[in-house]
Design an enzyme around this catalytic site. Structure first.
Site, mmCIF file in Angstrom:
data_model
loop_
_atom_site.group_PDB
_atom_site.id
_atom_site.type_symbol
_atom_site.label_atom_id
_atom_site.label_comp_id
_atom_site.label_asym_id
_atom_site.label_seq_id
_atom_site.Cartn_x
_atom_site.Cartn_y
_atom_site.Cartn_z
ATOM 1 N N ASP A 154 -50.461 62.534 108.956
ATOM 2 C CA ASP A 154 -49.192 61.873 108.457
ATOM 3 C C ASP A 154 -49.360 61.654 107.091
ATOM 4 O OD1 ASP A 154 -47.446 62.048 110.454
ATOM 5 O OD2 ASP A 154 -47.589 60.089 111.334
ATOM 6 N N LYS B 161 -44.050 63.226 106.384
ATOM 7 C CA LYS B 161 -42.451 63.127 106.144
ATOM 8 C C LYS B 161 -42.019 62.081 105.190
ATOM 9 C CE LYS B 161 -41.889 62.190 110.731
ATOM 10 N NZ LYS B 161 -43.320 62.561 111.234
ATOM 11 N N MET C 93 -41.031 50.217 107.261
ATOM 12 C CA MET C 93 -40.230 50.948 106.647
ATOM 13 C C MET C 93 -39.061 50.464 106.131
ATOM 14 S SD MET C 93 -40.764 54.158 109.065
ATOM 15 C CE MET C 93 -40.875 53.114 110.504
ATOM 16 N N GLY D 27 -51.300 53.559 111.094
ATOM 17 C CA GLY D 27 -51.177 52.561 111.895
ATOM 18 C C GLY D 27 -51.327 52.866 113.451
ATOM 19 N N THR E 161 -52.035 48.261 113.961
ATOM 20 C CA THR E 161 -50.591 48.729 113.736
ATOM 21 C C THR E 161 -50.302 47.888 112.333
ATOM 22 O OG1 THR E 161 -48.154 48.667 114.102
ATOM 23 C CG2 THR E 161 -49.469 46.875 114.951
#
Length: 479
Positions: free
Chosen positions: A248, A270, A385, A303, A332
């Site tokens: 990621d 992403k 986020m 995370g 996390t």
């Protein structure tokens, strides 16, 4: 090579330990673990050594050292704090052509006891020949982290099945391929979960097949928040097993640097506002394709993969396509950012519950769902986020009835060298975030405990002054 490495079978054989203090006790424990019959000779004995004698684990012979005690020994250990006494033991052993280890004295020793990684029946030994035992111990610590605890059970199973394996795979190359499958395939995973019968059944099924089935699998691994020191030991082992890594955007380069050097790393990150669903479909296809080619695929997520990481969706896809998988949890972001910013997510006086929420959903239309309808105090909320939707988050919380003076903290690049923590209030957090140019990845913490970070912070840069009322909370915490 200054020393010849050797593994000694001491089961049922006598080892003499001269000395009965705590140093001797550590050697006694090792000898007992190897199945030796241990005789201990000393003028006086530590209570732990005495307890072993009372329980019948060792023979304790109090008094002066008698060289005749060596007549029935296969190995001698001198572990007193008297070097001349240790020398007498070493000389008496040499006269009988017995190996003798003198603790912390390589000059007097004819044999060294190495640092050990125990995965019985697998044993990994590291020795510096007595030159630098601390370095050997440090290397042992590093090697320890790389070897799965279930490897011992796998070796024991392989030992028990060895005649059957040789019969089913008489040719060396086929046998090597089978052992490769045994290490990389589902048998080790079953043993890790404590399912010995399932592991043996899988091995038997593979032996009955003409060739071992492909060992492809997917490991869904949490890379943690960025600091490589927060990667779990199982996560580190997974990176060293990987043939393919699907990484990621939020996985730090420092974590990726720990991976196997010849692993094929594919960036599947992403970016905010990008075509998420098409990218997710590509990730699904890559996992299945590489696993079906017999590869170990590590799906590496920042995370924890099961906390706002689409881990559930990916497992469902793997399940539908019959791909074996495992999940390796990670630390996390909420836990890491709170800890590195000095913000306790719960506190007996200020926050008795914790809510984790995400500002991103499959569709970004309509109001954000409230994670909790309670308007009272006593709760910490953490939003993942949330930078791009910070104005909407503030509007939602104010509409729920929270005061504009409620403390907030935005933690940017949590646990990484560039960490910044912005302290503000619910009423000012949007404007302050713009003023300080806070960028993703950043995590929003809302609640009374957020202001404690102004006093308890220990890592990274702290921005802004305590929000109104924050000083009162800090004084209460200190008290």
């Amino acid at each position: 090579m200054n020393h010849f490495p050797l593994f000694a079978d001491l089961k049922g054989r006598t080892a003499l330990v001269v000395g009965a203090g705590l140093v001797a006790e550590r050697k006694i424990a090792l000898l007992r673990a190897a199945g030796a019959r241990v005789i201990v000779n000393a003028r006086a004995a530590h209570p732990q050594v005495q307890a072993r004698a009372r329980q019948g684990e060792i023979e304790l012979r109090l008094g002066e050292f008698d060289p005749a005690l060596l007549d029935e020994a296969w190995l001698a250990v001198a572990a007193t704090n008297d070097r001349e006494q240790n020398r007498r033991v070493a000389d008496a052993a040499a006269a009988r052509r017995l190996f003798c280890n003198v603790v912390d004295d390589p000059e007097l020793s004819s044999v060294q006891v190495p640092a050990i990684v125990d995965r019985a029946p697998l044993t990994i030994a590291i020795s510096s020949g007595g030159a630098a035992p601390v370095i050997a111990r440090r290397l042992r610590e590093r090697i320890e982290s790389l070897f799965d605890p279930a490897l011992g059970a796998l070796a024991a199973l392989a030992q028990r099945k060895r005649p059957v394996i040789r019969q089913a795979r008489p040719h060396l190359r086929a046998r090597r391929d089978f052992y490769d499958w045994l290490l990389d395939g589902p048998v080790l995973g079953a043993l890790r979960r404590g399912r010995g019968d399932e592991a043996e059944s899988l091995l038997d099924q593979a032996l009955s097949a003409r060739t071992p089935p492909p060992a492809g699998k997917v490991l869904l691994v949490g890379a943690g928040p960025g600091d490589p020191g927060l990667l779990t030991l199982r996560g580190l082992r997974a990176l060293n097993e990987a043939d393919v890594i699907l990484a990621d955007r939020l996985v730090s380069p420092a974590v990726l640097s720990l991976a196997r050097r010849d692993a094929h790393v594919i960036d599947v990150g992403k970016a905010p506002g990008g075509p998420h669903e098409s990218t997710q479909a590509r990730i699904h296809a890559l996992m299945v394709s590489h696993a079906r080619q017999g590869r170990c695929v590590v799906r590496l997520k920042g995370g924890d993969p099961m906390v706002f990481g689409r881990g559930g969706e990916e497992l469902q896809h793997l399940k539908r396509h019959g791909i074996p998988y495992e999940v390796v949890p990670g630390i996390t972001a909420a836990l890491a950012c709170g800890a590195y910013a000095g913000i306790p997510l719960t506190h007996r006086d200020h926050a008795q519950s914790l809510t984790l929420a995400t500002a991103h959903r499959r569709a970004q239309t309509g109001p954000l769902a409230s994670p909790d309808a309670t308007r009272g105090d006593g709760r910490t909320r953490v939003y993942y986020m949330g930078v791009e939707r910070l104005p909407a988050l503030r509007a939602q919380l104010l509409a729920e009835g929270h005061a504009s003076g409620l403390p907030c903290a935005l933690v940017e690049n949590g646990s990484r060298p560039g960490q910044r923590t912005l302290h503000a209030t619910l009423g000012s957090v949007v404007e302050e975030a713009r003023r300080h140019a806070i960028r993703s990845p950043a995590l929003l913490i809302v609640g009374e405990t957020a202001s404690l970070g102004m006093d308890l912070a220990w890592f990274g840069e702290t921005l802004q002054t305590p929000p109104a009322g924050g000083a009162d909370i800090q004084r209460q915490a200190a008290a």
